[in-house]
Design a protein around this motif. Structure first.
Motif, PDB file in Angstrom:
ATOM      1  N   ARG A   1       4.391 -12.509  17.381  1.00 30.20           N
ATOM      2  CA  ARG A   1       5.449 -12.127  16.449  1.00 30.20           C
ATOM      3  C   ARG A   1       6.336 -13.299  16.030  1.00 30.20           C
ATOM      4  O   ARG A   1       6.729 -13.409  14.878  1.00 30.20           O
ATOM      5  CB  ARG A   1       6.293 -11.040  17.126  1.00 30.20           C
ATOM      6  CG  ARG A   1       7.511 -10.608  16.369  1.00 30.20           C
ATOM      7  CD  ARG A   1       8.070  -9.310  16.938  1.00 30.20           C
ATOM      8  NE  ARG A   1       9.426  -9.062  16.488  1.00 30.20           N
ATOM      9  CZ  ARG A   1       9.737  -8.652  15.271  1.00 30.20           C
ATOM     10  NH1 ARG A   1       8.791  -8.442  14.388  1.00 30.20           N
ATOM     11  NH2 ARG A   1      11.001  -8.443  14.920  1.00 30.20           N
ATOM     12  N   PHE A   2       6.650 -14.201  16.958  1.00 28.05           N
ATOM     13  CA  PHE A   2       7.596 -15.267  16.648  1.00 28.05           C
ATOM     14  C   PHE A   2       6.913 -16.588  16.313  1.00 28.05           C
ATOM     15  O   PHE A   2       7.506 -17.659  16.427  1.00 28.05           O
ATOM     16  CB  PHE A   2       8.585 -15.451  17.815  1.00 28.05           C
ATOM     17  CG  PHE A   2       9.482 -14.270  18.021  1.00 28.05           C
ATOM     18  CD1 PHE A   2      10.146 -13.692  16.948  1.00 28.05           C
ATOM     19  CD2 PHE A   2       9.652 -13.714  19.278  1.00 28.05           C
ATOM     20  CE1 PHE A   2      10.980 -12.596  17.116  1.00 28.05           C
ATOM     21  CE2 PHE A   2      10.481 -12.617  19.468  1.00 28.05           C
ATOM     22  CZ  PHE A   2      11.145 -12.053  18.383  1.00 28.05           C
ATOM     23  N   VAL A   3       5.645 -16.520  15.920  1.00 27.25           N
ATOM     24  CA  VAL A   3       4.927 -17.727  15.502  1.00 27.25           C
ATOM     25  C   VAL A   3       4.448 -17.540  14.072  1.00 27.25           C
ATOM     26  O   VAL A   3       3.907 -16.492  13.718  1.00 27.25           O
ATOM     27  CB  VAL A   3       3.700 -17.979  16.408  1.00 27.25           C
ATOM     28  CG1 VAL A   3       2.918 -19.195  15.923  1.00 27.25           C
ATOM     29  CG2 VAL A   3       4.139 -18.188  17.846  1.00 27.25           C
ATOM     30  N   ASN A   4       4.676 -18.559  13.247  1.00 22.44           N
ATOM     31  CA  ASN A   4       4.144 -18.546  11.890  1.00 22.44           C
ATOM     32  C   ASN A   4       3.110 -19.654  11.748  1.00 22.44           C
ATOM     33  O   ASN A   4       3.299 -20.749  12.270  1.00 22.44           O
ATOM     34  CB  ASN A   4       5.256 -18.755  10.861  1.00 22.44           C
ATOM     35  CG  ASN A   4       6.245 -17.602  10.850  1.00 22.44           C
ATOM     36  OD1 ASN A   4       5.866 -16.449  11.025  1.00 22.44           O
ATOM     37  ND2 ASN A   4       7.519 -17.912  10.652  1.00 22.44           N
TER      38      ASN A   4
END
Lengths: 91, 316
Positions: free
Chosen positions: A55-58
């Motif tokens: 979720r917190f990685v792009n």
């Protein structure tokens, strides 16, 4: 073929401090499988056990957020640039 | 009619101006929505008014109440104006790596600024504000990242204004911060002009800004719904600055660096339209003007020097 992968500070423990590493793969998932053979644990920080992006990685391929281009199935071509970044607040 | 009862009544209904010199052809055109023409000079006046009015209507804000907000600048400045005029006290938690002008403006309007460490970026400002809010239950935190009234402001005003002024629009390109602008305007356009593509331009800062201790400290605004977007393009500091300067030299539009990132993404979209021979009317949201960033060096010296000066700054 070869693509360049930009590693954020927080994940460089997996790349021996390297900021940019090279990898191979026709798709992003193939690329992360390849990277994991040399940079142990990197893949697990980006991809969940269910095979989705954390979720917190792009992740971007040539500046395009891969969540809009097919996710981990996004196709890669020789010379592409892949960037991994943690999600941060704006505004 | 250009007469208003007070400054707050001038919010919204901003001009949409053509960018003929940057548009690649008569069929593929760029348009700039000048959100710097709002009371405190940014698009955040819409969100601030909407969030404060919603909180008043819900009975959350009594006269003299203290409002707390994490902000990298524009939302805080917009809230500071409304708070001053409506009699509230405002405390802003702001990362210390933001421009000096932002702090000066906040203090001028009467807000108190609590600095958060540069290394933690906006994430830490949000975390600090949420902690302060928990410790001070009588303070009201509007929380622009999760407040539905932030996005709703754009569904009610920005979206309808765009469709009224440019019924042929094919693309909306805007910056991604709280995601309020894109979520609100994007939803309106998806409902009322389903062919329009919603494109996010996301600032890619210097490394310092991403210096989290672990990935679980990452942050995705509660407002964000990726289904509203069609595409999300990451734009680095150098490209954003180059386009910011191009906008002022070729079109005379003096915008902040975040608009340069938006213009860069818009030009990517425009080039594709030209290549595929499809007519396009592309809207570029100009979130604010350049005044607040003059001290950062964004507009002087070589591009390399300017990019270096902004590295490690929250420029959007």
């Amino acid at each position: 073929m070869s693509v360049e992968v930009r590693i954020p500070t927080i994940l460089r423990t997996h790349t021996g401090g390297e900021k940019i590493v090279k990898g191979d793969g026709d798709t992003l998932s193939a690329l992360f499988a390849d990277l994991d053979t040399r940079h142990n644990g990197l893949s697990g920080r980006v991809i969940t056990g269910e095979g989705a992006l954390h979720r917190f990685v792009n992740v971007y391929v040539n500046d395009e957020d891969v969540r809009f281009t097919g996710g981990l199935d996004t196709a890669l071509n020789d010379g592409d640039s892949v960037t991994i970044l943690p999600a941060v607040a704006g505004g | 009619m250009a007469r208003y009862d007070s400054i707050l009544d001038t919010a919204g209904d901003t001009p949409l101006v053509g960018l003929p010199n940057l548009s690649p052809s008569g069929d593929v055109r760029l348009w700039a929505k000048l959100e710097d023409r709002n009371p405190t000079g940014s698009i955040k006046d819409r969100a601030a008014l909407s969030m404060l009015s919603a909180a008043e209507a819900d009975g959350l804000l009594k006269p003299g109440a203290t409002i707390l907000e994490p902000t990298s600048g524009n939302t805080g400045i917009a809230l500071a104006l409304v708070s001053r005029l409506r009699g509230y006290r405002l405390i802003c938690v702001m990362p210390e790596n933001t421009s000096a002008e932002r702090r000066q403006l906040l203090e001028l309007y009467g807000a108190k600024v609590v600095p958060s460490p540069a290394a933690g970026g906006s994430n830490q400002a949000v975390a600090m504000a949420r902690k302060l809010a928990a410790e001070n239950p009588d303070w009201v935190m509007l929380d622009q990242y999760s407040n539905a009234a932030n996005a709703a402001a754009h569904t009610a005003t920005t979206g309808p204004e765009l469709l009224r002024d440019l019924p042929t629009m094919t693309h909306l390109v805007a910056g991604l911060g709280t995601t309020g602008t894109l979520m609100g305007t994007g939803r309106f356009l998806r409902d009322n002009a389903p062919g329009v593509k919603i494109v996010a331009a996301e600032p890619r800062y210097g490394e310092l800004v991403y210096g989290l201790r672990n990935l679980d400290e990452g942050f995705v605004p509660e407002l964000y719904d990726e289904k509203v977007l069609h595409r999300r393009i990451s734009v680095g500091t150098a490209d954003a600055l180059r386009r910011t300067r191009q906008l002022v030299t070729e079109e005379g539009v003096f915008a902040g660096p975040s608009t340069g990132a938006v213009l860069h993404a818009a030009l990517v979209v425009a080039a594709e339209a030209v290549r595929t021979g499809v007519p396009a009317d592309i809207v570029v949201i100009v979130a604010d003007a350049g005044w607040k960033y003059l001290s950062t060096g964004a507009y002087s010296g070589s591009l390399e020097e300017a990019a270096e000066a902004l590295d490690g700054q929250l420029w959007a």
